[in-house]
Scaffold this active site. Structure first.
Site, PDB file in Angstrom:
ATOM      1  N   CYS A   1      -0.614  75.727 109.779  1.00  0.00           N
ATOM      2  CA  CYS A   1      -0.041  76.734 108.838  1.00  0.00           C
ATOM      3  C   CYS A   1      -1.216  77.195 107.912  1.00  0.00           C
ATOM      4  O   CYS A   1      -1.828  76.429 107.046  1.00  0.00           O
ATOM      5  CB  CYS A   1       1.020  75.798 107.932  1.00  0.00           C
ATOM      6  SG  CYS A   1       1.741  76.620 106.566  1.00  0.00           S
TER       7      CYS A   1
ATOM      8  N   CYS B   1      -0.934  76.000 104.102  1.00  0.00           N
ATOM      9  CA  CYS B   1      -1.200  74.927 104.067  1.00  0.00           C
ATOM     10  C   CYS B   1      -2.854  74.540 103.900  1.00  0.00           C
ATOM     11  O   CYS B   1      -3.260  73.951 103.188  1.00  0.00           O
ATOM     12  CB  CYS B   1      -0.885  73.664 105.173  1.00  0.00           C
ATOM     13  SG  CYS B   1       0.903  73.706 105.396  1.00  0.00           S
TER      14      CYS B   1
END
Length: 109
Positions: free
Chosen positions: A25, A28
């Site tokens: 991600c 993230c």
């Protein structure tokens, strides 16, 4: 992995900020540097902990148990055992200072 996060969350008298993440991600990845800086900042404080939990491989747990819908999700587990409390800050509010205030006091931005 769940055993390791459980051991952190069950420490008495400790406030924990956990990030539920997915390594692929981009959001993230963007938050990682600030989260790591916070971990270094509170590393010597016995009453504060930060933890990472890979949620993309354990959705059957993180969604019903912690209400995780997307990554990253920051959760505060208060020392009194009442948690978890989901962080409501925006993507721009994932800096060390703001996340640190949430960890220490539960203050939302």
């Amino acid at each position: 992995e769940r055993d390791s996060i459980d051991s952190v969350l069950k420490q008495e008298g400790v406030d924990v900020l956990a990030v539920v993440y997915a390594p692929w991600c981009k959001f993230c990845q963007a938050a990682e540097e600030e989260f790591e800086a916070l971990a270094a900042e509170v590393g010597s404080d016995e009453a504060l902990r930060v933890a990472k939990y890979r949620g993309d491989t354990d959705r059957d747990f993180v969604k019903p148990e912690w209400g995780v819908e997307s990554f990253p999700t920051f959760l505060r587990f208060p020392a009194d055992g009442s948690g978890p409390v989901k962080y409501t800050g925006t993507e721009e509010q994932r800096d060390r200072a703001t996340l640190g205030a949430f960890l220490r006091t539960g203050a939302q931005p």
